[in-house]
Structure formats: structure tokens, C-alpha cells
Design an enzyme around this catalytic site. Sequence first.
Site, PDB file in Angstrom:
ATOM      1  CG  HIS A 133      16.919  14.816 -26.089  1.00 19.48           C
ATOM      2  ND1 HIS A 133      16.726  15.525 -24.942  1.00 19.48           N
ATOM      3  CD2 HIS A 133      17.465  15.688 -26.985  1.00 19.48           C
ATOM      4  CE1 HIS A 133      17.116  16.774 -25.123  1.00 19.48           C
ATOM      5  NE2 HIS A 133      17.565  16.899 -26.362  1.00 19.48           N
TER       6      HIS A 133
ATOM      7  CD  GLU B  35      17.329  10.699 -22.306  1.00 16.78           C
ATOM      8  OE1 GLU B  35      18.227  10.877 -21.469  1.00 16.78           O
ATOM      9  OE2 GLU B  35      17.305  11.299 -23.399  1.00 16.78           O
TER      10      GLU B  35
ATOM     11  CB  CYS C 217      16.050  17.428 -20.728  1.00 22.39           C
ATOM     12  SG  CYS C 217      15.095  16.932 -22.188  1.00 22.39           S
TER      13      CYS C 217
ATOM     14  CB  CYS D  82      13.471  13.232 -21.925  1.00 18.13           C
ATOM     15  SG  CYS D  82      14.384  13.472 -23.464  1.00 18.13           S
TER      16      CYS D  82
END
Length: 158
Positions: free
Chosen positions: A52, A54, A82, A85
Site C-alpha cells: 500500500h 502508506e 487500513c 498501514c
Amino acid sequence: MNPQQVIAALRLVNEVAREAMNQGHHPFGAILIAPDGETVLMRQGNINTVNHAEATLIRVAAEKYSAEYLWQCSMVTNVEPCAMCSGTLYWANIGRVVFGMTEERLLSFTGNDAQNPTLNLPCREVFARGQKAIEVIGPVPELEEEIAALHTGFWQKQ
């Protein structure tokens, strides 16, 4: 970060997400903002379902900057981080997260899309289980529709 800085950062991160989408990735983006609330230290678009925007940005930032410095920084992302992250942010010692749209709202766009099986666990709940007082700013209603627009178009094309 003051409200004007938050809005400016969210608009920038939405452009990072748009760039990721234009490169064939999911429309997520993240930026790391310096303690002054304005200087962009790093930017990252989404790579794939495991990397991801992040988490990728945070891992690189943790190698580059001290934990003490990161505690004064802000990670800004278009959609609420999420659980993965959020945990990465927690362990890297980033002191503030800013997001425009909730993970729950994202779920209304992605549905049961196999490429993004949304884990609806608010970042505030993840941080509440820890020992650090990470500041959370979001969602930001003034920009939620701008952010949602990328996801509406993207997930409906899938």
C-alpha cells in the site's frame, strides 16, 4: 497542522492517488509532511494489494528519519489507513495521520472486489490498542467527495 494545511495536503495526496490510478494501480496515495505542516518530505502512490502507498512510504521514512523526528511528522492519505498501514505507522513512530475518507466509505465503492477486500477496522481503534497517542485527523467532509470521485470511477470500471 492547521485546517488550511490539512486541505492543501489532502488535495496533493489525491493527485498522488490519481497518478497511481493513471499508472494502472489502485487510487491510493500517501505523503509525509514535515513538522512545519507544509513541507512534503516524501510521496508514494499505491503499488499493489500488499504494498500500500502508506505502508511503503512509512517503511522508507523509518529508514531515512529518526523516530524522534517522525513523531513530529504527519502522514496524509486520501483514504483512512487500513489495519496493516496503521500498524506500520504506529511502529515507525509517526505522530499524526490525516485522511480524507473513511475505510467504511471506501467499502461502499469496492464492495466485494477481490482486489480490495476492505478491512473495516478504523485506524483510531488500532491506535487505541497501543501505548502511543497518535493524533488522527479525518475524515475531512470538505474533501470527501473529491476523494470519493476517484474511487467511484475506478471500482465501477473493474
